[in-house]
Write a protein that holds these residues in place. Structure first.
Motif, short mmCIF file in Angstrom:
data_model
loop_
_atom_site.label_atom_id
_atom_site.label_comp_id
_atom_site.label_asym_id
_atom_site.label_seq_id
_atom_site.Cartn_x
_atom_site.Cartn_y
_atom_site.Cartn_z
N GLN A 113 -71.25 63.90 -41.56
CA GLN A 113 -72.00 64.09 -40.32
C GLN A 113 -71.59 65.40 -39.64
O GLN A 113 -70.40 65.66 -39.44
N LYS A 114 -72.57 66.20 -39.27
CA LYS A 114 -72.30 67.47 -38.61
C LYS A 114 -71.96 67.25 -37.14
O LYS A 114 -72.53 66.37 -36.50
N PRO A 115 -71.05 68.06 -36.60
CA PRO A 115 -70.78 67.98 -35.17
C PRO A 115 -71.94 68.56 -34.37
O PRO A 115 -72.87 69.15 -34.95
N THR A 116 -71.89 68.40 -33.08
CA THR A 116 -72.90 69.00 -32.20
C THR A 116 -72.19 69.86 -31.16
O THR A 116 -71.04 69.59 -30.79
N SER A 145 -62.88 72.96 -34.34
CA SER A 145 -62.93 74.27 -33.68
C SER A 145 -64.35 74.57 -33.22
O SER A 145 -65.32 74.00 -33.73
N VAL A 146 -64.43 75.45 -32.24
CA VAL A 146 -65.71 76.00 -31.76
C VAL A 146 -65.61 77.51 -31.86
O VAL A 146 -64.60 78.10 -31.47
N TRP A 147 -66.67 78.14 -32.39
CA TRP A 147 -66.68 79.58 -32.62
C TRP A 147 -67.85 80.22 -31.87
O TRP A 147 -68.91 79.60 -31.72
N ASP A 186 -66.11 70.60 -37.87
CA ASP A 186 -65.20 69.46 -37.84
C ASP A 186 -64.14 69.59 -38.94
O ASP A 186 -64.13 70.55 -39.71
N ALA A 187 -63.23 68.62 -39.01
CA ALA A 187 -62.11 68.69 -39.95
C ALA A 187 -62.56 68.65 -41.41
O ALA A 187 -61.86 69.16 -42.29
N GLN A 191 -70.50 71.98 -40.39
CA GLN A 191 -70.80 72.92 -39.30
C GLN A 191 -72.04 72.49 -38.55
O GLN A 191 -73.04 72.07 -39.15
N SER A 192 -71.97 72.59 -37.24
CA SER A 192 -73.09 72.18 -36.40
C SER A 192 -74.23 73.19 -36.47
O SER A 192 -74.07 74.31 -36.96
#
Length: 218
Positions: A113-116, A145-147, A186-187, A191-192
């Motif tokens: 599942q992709k993060p949001t 992480s967020v980029w 996510d780990a 990728q969202s």
């Protein structure tokens, strides 16, 4: 008369025994059944059907068990520990196996599942060449992480004090239009979808390399 009666009893017993012989197969069937405890574990998000972990099963008998992924996960494979040679395809959720001593089965699942990610800072025109953008990110397991990235520049990691439930980044704008793209990871490496915010910098040629000792992206 007593002797004759005894001999007659023996003859009658012999006739009954001959009429009802005990076969070797019957003697073998009467032997006790050997059992062993099965160990079944789950690696990742999923369950087992049936869940026979720590259950005593008959050694030498065939059994089946199915790995069931939960939402946001997919089945990868089974790991079999032991001298097991009669398992079915370990890449299929349903596993057929012959019970043996010290048998350990592990169902492996992967997070798919992709993060949001969201940006809560509004864009628009600004006379300030240094802006702070912020937002939120979520995931079924956890955001790693967020980029953020300005135009086609190098991506930089945003800051967070609560595992990216809330994040922020200090950005130095270039004169004119600045499209900032943000995404979360996510780990598991999922990728969202990207989100963007646009700023139009109307300041005249101000672009410091650092802000309050913090390196920021130009």
């Amino acid at each position: 008369m007593k002797v004759k009666h005894h001999v007659g009893s023996i003859l009658i017993a012999s006739v009954v025994a001959l009429a009802n012989p005990v076969t070797l197969t019957q003697l073998q069937a009467a032997a006790p059944v050997t059992t062993a405890k099965l160990v079944v574990t789950v690696n990742g998000g999923g369950s087992l059907n049936p869940n026979d972990n720590n259950k005593s099963l008959d050694v030498g008998k065939n059994y089946a068990i199915t790995a069931v992924p939960k939402a946001g996960f997919s089945f990868v494979n089974w790991t079999v520990s032991g001298a097991q040679t009669t398992t079915s395809d370990v890449t299929k959720p349903k596993l057929t196996f012959e019970m043996e001593d010290n048998l350990v089965l592990t169902a492996n699942f992967a997070d798919t599942q992709k993060p949001t990610v969201t940006i809560t800072t509004a864009g628009g025109k600004t006379a300030n060449p240094v802006v702070t953008i912020s937002g939120k990110a979520t995931d079924n397991v956890g955001v790693a992480s967020v980029w953020y990235q300005i135009g086609g520049g190098t991506a930089a990691m945003a800051s967070s004090t609560n595992n990216y439930a809330n994040w922020s980044a200090v950005v130095i704008l270039s004169p004119g239009q600045n499209v900032i793209t943000v995404y979360a990871v996510d780990a598991a490496g999922n990728q969202s979808a990207s989100k963007t915010v646009t700023f139009n910098d109307e300041a005249a040629g101000f672009a410091p390399p650092t802000v309050a000792g913090i390196s920021v992206q130009a």
